[in-house]
Design a protein around this motif. Structure first.
Motif, mmCIF file in Angstrom:
data_model
loop_
_atom_site.group_PDB
_atom_site.id
_atom_site.type_symbol
_atom_site.label_atom_id
_atom_site.label_comp_id
_atom_site.label_asym_id
_atom_site.label_seq_id
_atom_site.Cartn_x
_atom_site.Cartn_y
_atom_site.Cartn_z
ATOM 1 N N LEU A 62 0.813 -1.222 0.000
ATOM 2 C CA LEU A 62 0.000 0.000 0.000
ATOM 3 C C LEU A 62 0.847 1.273 0.000
ATOM 4 N N ARG A 63 2.108 1.166 0.450
ATOM 5 C CA ARG A 63 2.998 2.344 0.412
ATOM 6 C C ARG A 63 3.166 2.870 -1.001
ATOM 7 N N TYR A 64 3.007 1.984 -1.988
ATOM 8 C CA TYR A 64 3.219 2.343 -3.386
ATOM 9 C C TYR A 64 1.929 2.308 -4.205
ATOM 10 N N ALA A 65 0.822 2.012 -3.556
ATOM 11 C CA ALA A 65 -0.449 1.865 -4.270
ATOM 12 C C ALA A 65 -1.050 3.219 -4.630
ATOM 13 N N VAL A 66 -1.870 3.208 -5.647
ATOM 14 C CA VAL A 66 -2.618 4.398 -6.055
ATOM 15 C C VAL A 66 -4.103 4.083 -5.986
ATOM 16 N N GLN A 67 -4.885 5.114 -5.725
ATOM 17 C CA GLN A 67 -6.329 4.897 -5.686
ATOM 18 C C GLN A 67 -6.807 4.592 -7.093
ATOM 19 N N ASN A 68 -7.647 3.564 -7.192
ATOM 20 C CA ASN A 68 -8.049 3.067 -8.497
ATOM 21 C C ASN A 68 -9.552 2.787 -8.513
ATOM 22 N N GLY A 69 -10.349 3.773 -8.117
ATOM 23 C CA GLY A 69 -11.795 3.645 -8.201
ATOM 24 C C GLY A 69 -12.433 3.150 -6.926
ATOM 25 N N THR A 70 -13.674 2.724 -7.071
ATOM 26 C CA THR A 70 -14.461 2.229 -5.948
ATOM 27 C C THR A 70 -15.150 0.928 -6.341
#
Length: 182
Positions: free
Chosen positions: A118-126
């Motif tokens: 999650l340190r490298y994750a990006v938000q990708n919708g819902t």
């Protein structure tokens, strides 16, 4: 060493922190080394401060016999020297097989928290998971054939985790759904 295609997100786009300690009912579906595991039911436990996580479930697996059920228990623990020890148990009772990982003949692996990606994750919708609206956070590493994602409800708890590794000949696909979080 981080791969070249890893992009560190800006500080304002970080996912919420995963609560430090919880357990949940687990629904599991996956594909691992030629084994298709379907309709798995069990539990998942997470303890960030204790550096450990565990999944235990029974699922349909027709690899060895039609309509058979497979039991799997995986425990990963962070050791004081920063390395990890995992035990994978397949089966129950006298029919169980335990595989320590990494094998004693190999170099020790560094402990990595289950949600470290999650340190490298990006938000990708819902999406909706466990009947709740969730924000999806994902990480794609094409150079390693790896895709990871997790969705979090407004209470900060994950409701689904997905992992796909395409780089290996046999591949890995896992979908874990968490409910009845406690």
């Amino acid at each position: 060493e981080l791969p070249d295609d890893l992009v560190v997100p800006s500080a304002g786009s970080q996912p919420p922190p995963v609560p430090p300690q919880w357990s949940a009912d687990l629904a599991y579906d996956g594909f691992l080394a030629g084994l298709e595991l379907r309709d798995g039911r069990g539990t998942f436990s997470y303890d960030r401060e204790g550096k450990r996580y565990r999944s235990s479930y029974s699922s349909s697996c027709g690899y060895f016999r039609p309509n058979a059920t497979a039991w799997q228990d995986q425990l990963t623990v962070g050791l004081p020297d920063g390395t990890a020890s995992s035990n994978y148990t397949w089966g129950e009772g006298d029919n169980a097989t335990c595989l320590p990982w990494p094998p004693a003949a190999k170099a020790k692996a560094k402990y990595t928290d289950f949600f470290d990606f999650l340190r490298y994750a990006v938000q990708n919708g819902t999406m909706v998971a466990d009947g709740l609206p969730c924000h999806v956070w994902s990480l794609e590493l094409p150079s390693r054939g790896l895709s990871l994602s997790a969705c979090f409800a407004e209470d900060g708890y994950p409701r689904q985790y997905n992992q796909t590794m395409r780089k290996f000949t046999w591949g890995i696909v896992a979908r874990m759904r968490f409910s009845n979080i406690r």
